[in-house]
Design an enzyme around this catalytic site. Structure first.
Site, short mmCIF file in Angstrom:
data_model
loop_
_atom_site.label_atom_id
_atom_site.label_comp_id
_atom_site.label_asym_id
_atom_site.label_seq_id
_atom_site.Cartn_x
_atom_site.Cartn_y
_atom_site.Cartn_z
N GLU A 173 -17.10 -8.85 -5.71
CA GLU A 173 -17.77 -10.09 -5.32
C GLU A 173 -18.44 -9.96 -3.95
OE1 GLU A 173 -17.31 -13.42 -7.16
OE2 GLU A 173 -16.78 -12.15 -8.85
N HIS A 248 -12.80 -17.04 -3.31
CA HIS A 248 -13.17 -15.90 -2.47
C HIS A 248 -12.36 -16.00 -1.18
CE1 HIS A 248 -17.32 -15.98 -4.60
NE2 HIS A 248 -16.65 -14.93 -5.04
N CYS A 369 -20.94 -18.81 2.77
CA CYS A 369 -21.34 -18.33 1.43
C CYS A 369 -22.84 -18.07 1.38
CB CYS A 369 -21.03 -19.37 0.35
SG CYS A 369 -19.34 -19.86 0.25
O1 SUG Z 1 -19.27 -18.02 -7.42
N1 SUG Z 1 -20.50 -21.28 -7.39
C1 SUG Z 1 -20.29 -20.04 -6.68
C2 SUG Z 1 -20.01 -20.32 -5.23
C3 SUG Z 1 -20.01 -19.06 -4.42
C4 SUG Z 1 -19.57 -19.28 -3.02
N2 SUG Z 1 -19.60 -18.08 -2.30
C5 SUG Z 1 -18.68 -17.64 -1.43
N3 SUG Z 1 -17.50 -18.20 -1.35
N4 SUG Z 1 -18.97 -16.65 -0.70
C6 SUG Z 1 -19.14 -19.25 -7.30
O2 SUG Z 1 -18.11 -19.84 -7.60
C7 SUG Z 1 -21.24 -22.67 -9.24
C8 SUG Z 1 -22.38 -22.71 -10.21
C9 SUG Z 1 -22.21 -23.78 -11.26
O3 SUG Z 1 -21.09 -24.09 -11.62
O4 SUG Z 1 -23.24 -24.25 -11.79
C10 SUG Z 1 -21.05 -21.31 -8.62
O5 SUG Z 1 -21.41 -20.31 -9.20
#
Ligand code: SUG
Length: 446
Positions: A173, A248, A369
């Site tokens: 990730e 994460h 993020c």
């Molecule tokens: O992978 N949300 C992302 C958020 C990522 C956040 N990044 C970090 N923490 N670095 C995920 O969970 C939601 C998309 C949706 O549900 O439509 C999403 O993919």
């Protein structure tokens, strides 16, 4: 060697929506099906970039990806015109269309893992695009991310862009599970790879399973040539944190320079992890500063709700550091109290800035993020191949495109509208002209 950190923020794409696709991400699950505002989301992100630039920091931008990703649907057998493909995919499965239409590339902390040249065996900056194999909608990002990074970090004497970790079982990730401790950006540091589980672990009955495989972390650290001299540490994420919604590690821990700010539940065997990191820093000749919030000061639930640890800690040009936090941290009394305590200690962190990133936050994406950190020496910065580093004029140009091309409301059913695809492609072409990236999207190459 002196070096600075450049934050490459993801520009929010025109299809930003609430698909409820992300496992272990409580905000995304809670907001599934709500109407989003892509225009506001992109402007909030650009406003964050401007705030950091006005603090004297160097800012980069990574463009949105083409969505809905028509070529992925074609690989699945959908045919006809692009409009036919989208319509048929929506009819067959709205959730499939939501996956290929997600604007998730905005969260560039997941784009790649980056090791500064001070840490690597061959003295080049190493980048590994994340395979993001834990989720279909995110795994689609890896190919375009590799194209974009190769266009920006193009000089092979200074940079190496590796292929993503090849085995999907070894979920990677990116920098969301990667911290670094160093006396200064330019000196050799300790890179911390935080993994959730082994890819071979039997299912354990936990509420959520960790997305990052230990094996992937090991592969990335190895191909970045970090092991010689003890430059990398593998640390396990706390399962209690994952179960509380820290999908994460950057939801519960953040580092900058010699500072590591974290929740006491962030690491599985916290005392061992902290002792090991202390020893690794000692061996490099500097003392780390640990800013820890215990469960009694702030529960894991409060940490996840407030996104306190998903802040950016940035080194200010005049000395000292600043925290860039979401409004949600200010609105959570005990998170705000923790920040006030940190500021009152007269330690390295001197300022706190609370920003409105609510559109992204509703999908579980806070300030940290939205950015990929890249530490660069002056000559590496000068050697970037594309105009991905922005100034005020480019931010204004990007804002104008967003105002002209983006919708201010998007419901899930709108993803099937073929004019949304046309609008998105126009915006992507225009962003490409501002950022000088060349043909990085499939539709630009046909
Ligand atoms: O992978 N949300 C992302 C958020 C990522 C956040 N990044 C970090 N923490 N670095 C995920 O969970 C939601 C998309 C949706 O549900 O439509 C999403 O993919």
């Amino acid at each position: 060697m002196s070096a600075i950190e450049v934050n490459f923020d993801g520009l929010v794409g025109p299809t930003h929506n609430y698909g409820g696709l992300a496992q272990g991400n409580l905000a995304a699950a809670a907001n599934e099906g709500k109407v989003s505002n892509p225009r506001e989301a992109a402007l909030q992100g650009l406003s964050k970039m401007r705030t950091l630039m006005r603090m004297g920091l160097t800012q980069g931008v990574l463009p949105p990806h083409e969505r809905p990703h028509v070529s992925s649907l074609r690989k699945m057998g959908f045919g006809g015109s692009d409009a036919d493909v989208i319509h048929a995919a929506f009819k067959a499965s709205p959730v499939l269309l939501a996956n290929v239409a997600s604007a998730s590339a905005m969260w560039t902390a997941n784009a790649a893992t980056v090791s500064p040249s001070a840490d690597t065996g061959d003295g080049r900056v190493h980048l590994t695009p994340a395979n993001l194999s834990s989720h279909f909608h995110r795994a689609l990002e890896a190919e375009t991310t590799a194209q974009v990074l190769s266009a920006i970090f193009a000089d092979p004497a200074k940079f190496v862009v590796h292929p993503a970790v090849p085995f999907g079982t070894f979920g990677d990730e990116g920098a969301a599970n990667h911290c670094r401790l160093a006396a200064t950006h330019g000196e050799r540091g300790v890179e911390i790879f935080v993994y959730g589980r082994s890819a071979f672990a039997k299912s354990s009955g936990d509420r959520f399973s960790g997305r990052q495989a230990m094996e992937a972390s090991h592969i990335v650290a190895t191909q970045h040539q970090l092991w010689t001299g003890g430059g990398a540490a593998l640390v396990q994420q706390g399962q209690a944190a994952i179960d509380a919604g820290a999908f994460h590690n950057d939801v519960v821990a953040v580092s900058n320079g010699n500072v590591l700010m974290f929740h006491s539940g962030a690491f599985q065997q916290k005392s061992n992890a902290v002792e090991g990191l202390k020893r690794a820093c000692d061996a490099k000749g500097f003392e780390p500063v640990f800013l820890e919030a215990g469960e009694d000061e702030l529960t894991l639930d409060e940490a996840v709700k407030s996104y306190l640890f998903n802040s950016q800690i940035v080194s200010l040009p005049a000395g000292g550091m600043a925290l860039i936090l979401p409004h949600e941290a200010e609105e959570t009394p005990r998170a705000k109290a923790f920040v006030d305590r940190v500021l009152a200690t007269n330690g390295p962190i001197r300022e706190a800035h609370y920003l409105d990133l609510r559109q992204s936050m509703r999908n579980g994406g806070g300030p940290a993020c939205l950015r990929l950190r890249v530490v660069l020496t002056e000559s590496e910065l000068a050697g970037l191949g594309a105009r991905a580093v922005v100034d005020e004029a480019r931010i204004v140009a990007l804002e104008e495109i967003v105002r002209r091309r983006y919708r201010d409301r998007l419901a899930l059913a709108d993803l099937a509208d073929p004019t949304l695809l046309a609008e998105s492609r126009t915006a992507l072409d225009e962003f490409g002209q501002v950022l000088g990236l060349g043909a990085v999207h499939d539709f630009q190459r046909v």
